[in-house]
Motif scaffolding. Structure first.
Motif, PDB file in Angstrom:
ATOM      1  N   ILE A 182       0.848  -1.207   0.000  1.00  0.00           N
ATOM      2  CA  ILE A 182       0.000   0.000   0.000  1.00  0.00           C
ATOM      3  C   ILE A 182       0.878   1.249   0.000  1.00  0.00           C
ATOM      4  O   ILE A 182       0.610   2.206  -0.742  1.00  0.00           O
ATOM      5  CB  ILE A 182      -0.965  -0.026   1.206  1.00  0.00           C
ATOM      6  CG1 ILE A 182      -1.995  -1.141   1.007  1.00  0.00           C
ATOM      7  CG2 ILE A 182      -1.655   1.318   1.382  1.00  0.00           C
ATOM      8  CD1 ILE A 182      -2.876  -1.397   2.211  1.00  0.00           C
ATOM      9  N   VAL A 183       1.929   1.254   0.799  1.00  0.00           N
ATOM     10  CA  VAL A 183       2.840   2.404   0.834  1.00  0.00           C
ATOM     11  C   VAL A 183       3.512   2.600  -0.528  1.00  0.00           C
ATOM     12  O   VAL A 183       3.611   3.718  -1.034  1.00  0.00           O
ATOM     13  CB  VAL A 183       3.892   2.235   1.959  1.00  0.00           C
ATOM     14  CG1 VAL A 183       4.979   3.279   1.850  1.00  0.00           C
ATOM     15  CG2 VAL A 183       3.222   2.286   3.316  1.00  0.00           C
ATOM     16  N   ILE A 184       3.938   1.506  -1.148  1.00  0.00           N
ATOM     17  CA  ILE A 184       4.582   1.605  -2.473  1.00  0.00           C
ATOM     18  C   ILE A 184       3.599   2.151  -3.507  1.00  0.00           C
ATOM     19  O   ILE A 184       3.956   3.015  -4.323  1.00  0.00           O
ATOM     20  CB  ILE A 184       5.134   0.223  -2.890  1.00  0.00           C
ATOM     21  CG1 ILE A 184       6.316  -0.157  -1.995  1.00  0.00           C
ATOM     22  CG2 ILE A 184       5.550   0.216  -4.353  1.00  0.00           C
ATOM     23  CD1 ILE A 184       6.804  -1.578  -2.173  1.00  0.00           C
ATOM     24  N   LEU A 185       2.360   1.689  -3.477  1.00  0.00           N
ATOM     25  CA  LEU A 185       1.356   2.184  -4.427  1.00  0.00           C
ATOM     26  C   LEU A 185       1.046   3.660  -4.205  1.00  0.00           C
ATOM     27  O   LEU A 185       0.852   4.415  -5.172  1.00  0.00           O
ATOM     28  CB  LEU A 185       0.083   1.342  -4.333  1.00  0.00           C
ATOM     29  CG  LEU A 185       0.195  -0.067  -4.905  1.00  0.00           C
ATOM     30  CD1 LEU A 185      -1.084  -0.850  -4.629  1.00  0.00           C
ATOM     31  CD2 LEU A 185       0.475  -0.014  -6.394  1.00  0.00           C
ATOM     32  N   ILE A 186       0.980   4.101  -2.964  1.00  0.00           N
ATOM     33  CA  ILE A 186       0.706   5.515  -2.673  1.00  0.00           C
ATOM     34  C   ILE A 186       1.860   6.380  -3.176  1.00  0.00           C
ATOM     35  O   ILE A 186       1.640   7.429  -3.795  1.00  0.00           O
ATOM     36  CB  ILE A 186       0.450   5.730  -1.163  1.00  0.00           C
ATOM     37  CG1 ILE A 186      -0.896   5.107  -0.777  1.00  0.00           C
ATOM     38  CG2 ILE A 186       0.486   7.202  -0.799  1.00  0.00           C
ATOM     39  CD1 ILE A 186      -1.168   5.100   0.718  1.00  0.00           C
ATOM     40  N   VAL A 187       3.089   5.944  -2.940  1.00  0.00           N
ATOM     41  CA  VAL A 187       4.249   6.703  -3.424  1.00  0.00           C
ATOM     42  C   VAL A 187       4.250   6.755  -4.948  1.00  0.00           C
ATOM     43  O   VAL A 187       4.497   7.807  -5.551  1.00  0.00           O
ATOM     44  CB  VAL A 187       5.561   6.093  -2.879  1.00  0.00           C
ATOM     45  CG1 VAL A 187       6.776   6.692  -3.563  1.00  0.00           C
ATOM     46  CG2 VAL A 187       5.644   6.287  -1.378  1.00  0.00           C
ATOM     47  N   ALA A 188       3.952   5.629  -5.602  1.00  0.00           N
ATOM     48  CA  ALA A 188       3.899   5.607  -7.062  1.00  0.00           C
ATOM     49  C   ALA A 188       2.795   6.519  -7.588  1.00  0.00           C
ATOM     50  O   ALA A 188       2.972   7.204  -8.594  1.00  0.00           O
ATOM     51  CB  ALA A 188       3.680   4.178  -7.555  1.00  0.00           C
ATOM     52  N   LEU A 189       1.672   6.552  -6.902  1.00  0.00           N
ATOM     53  CA  LEU A 189       0.566   7.417  -7.313  1.00  0.00           C
ATOM     54  C   LEU A 189       0.947   8.883  -7.203  1.00  0.00           C
ATOM     55  O   LEU A 189       0.637   9.688  -8.088  1.00  0.00           O
ATOM     56  CB  LEU A 189      -0.670   7.118  -6.446  1.00  0.00           C
ATOM     57  CG  LEU A 189      -1.955   7.852  -6.797  1.00  0.00           C
ATOM     58  CD1 LEU A 189      -2.413   7.431  -8.195  1.00  0.00           C
ATOM     59  CD2 LEU A 189      -3.031   7.548  -5.776  1.00  0.00           C
ATOM     60  N   VAL A 190       1.659   9.234  -6.138  1.00  0.00           N
ATOM     61  CA  VAL A 190       2.084  10.628  -5.962  1.00  0.00           C
ATOM     62  C   VAL A 190       3.138  11.004  -6.999  1.00  0.00           C
ATOM     63  O   VAL A 190       3.090  12.089  -7.579  1.00  0.00           O
ATOM     64  CB  VAL A 190       2.615  10.848  -4.521  1.00  0.00           C
ATOM     65  CG1 VAL A 190       3.310  12.191  -4.384  1.00  0.00           C
ATOM     66  CG2 VAL A 190       1.474  10.735  -3.524  1.00  0.00           C
ATOM     67  N   VAL A 191       4.080  10.111  -7.262  1.00  0.00           N
ATOM     68  CA  VAL A 191       5.185  10.423  -8.173  1.00  0.00           C
ATOM     69  C   VAL A 191       4.714  10.467  -9.622  1.00  0.00           C
ATOM     70  O   VAL A 191       5.027  11.410 -10.359  1.00  0.00           O
ATOM     71  CB  VAL A 191       6.333   9.404  -8.000  1.00  0.00           C
ATOM     72  CG1 VAL A 191       7.388   9.576  -9.081  1.00  0.00           C
ATOM     73  CG2 VAL A 191       6.961   9.555  -6.628  1.00  0.00           C
ATOM     74  N   PHE A 192       3.957   9.462 -10.053  1.00  0.00           N
ATOM     75  CA  PHE A 192       3.590   9.362 -11.469  1.00  0.00           C
ATOM     76  C   PHE A 192       2.226   9.940 -11.803  1.00  0.00           C
ATOM     77  O   PHE A 192       1.956  10.252 -12.958  1.00  0.00           O
ATOM     78  CB  PHE A 192       3.645   7.900 -11.921  1.00  0.00           C
ATOM     79  CG  PHE A 192       5.031   7.321 -11.857  1.00  0.00           C
ATOM     80  CD1 PHE A 192       6.000   7.727 -12.749  1.00  0.00           C
ATOM     81  CD2 PHE A 192       5.361   6.380 -10.903  1.00  0.00           C
ATOM     82  CE1 PHE A 192       7.278   7.204 -12.696  1.00  0.00           C
ATOM     83  CE2 PHE A 192       6.632   5.847 -10.837  1.00  0.00           C
ATOM     84  CZ  PHE A 192       7.594   6.263 -11.741  1.00  0.00           C
ATOM     85  N   GLY A 193       1.351  10.048 -10.865  1.00  0.00           N
ATOM     86  CA  GLY A 193       0.024  10.590 -11.125  1.00  0.00           C
ATOM     87  C   GLY A 193      -0.950   9.499 -11.537  1.00  0.00           C
ATOM     88  O   GLY A 193      -0.554   8.436 -12.000  1.00  0.00           O
TER      89      GLY A 193
END
Length: 81
Positions: free
Chosen positions: A10-21
């Motif tokens: 979940i943390v990895i997905l949230i970071v990816a969502l913030v970085v890539f949109g």
């Protein structure tokens, strides 16, 4: 090697969502999946080639030379140092 559980994902997905949109994330997932498929295909091909090479070597066995065929060097021949 540590195990990755649900909280870490979940943390990895949230970071990816913030970085890539949110618009680039599905495209990024598709390209990552295609890359993993290609990697698996190549590694399985290399593994199969290795197994066939090890199972059936193409090198002929070396035959022993009879002891009578071996000659000692003569004294008239110059020695190379």
């Amino acid at each position: 090697m540590p195990n990755i559980g649900a909280p870490e994902l979940i943390v990895i997905l949230i970071v990816a969502l913030v970085v890539f949109g949110p618009r680039k994330l599905p495209e990024l997932g598709k390209s990552l999946g295609a890359g993993l498929r290609e990697f698996r295909k190549v590694t399985s091909g290399v593994t199969e080639e290795f197994k066939t090479t090890v199972a059936a070597p193409s090198i002929a066995p070396v035959q022993a030379v009879p002891a009578t065929a071996v000659t000692a060097p003569t004294e008239s021949a110059p020695r190379v140092s």
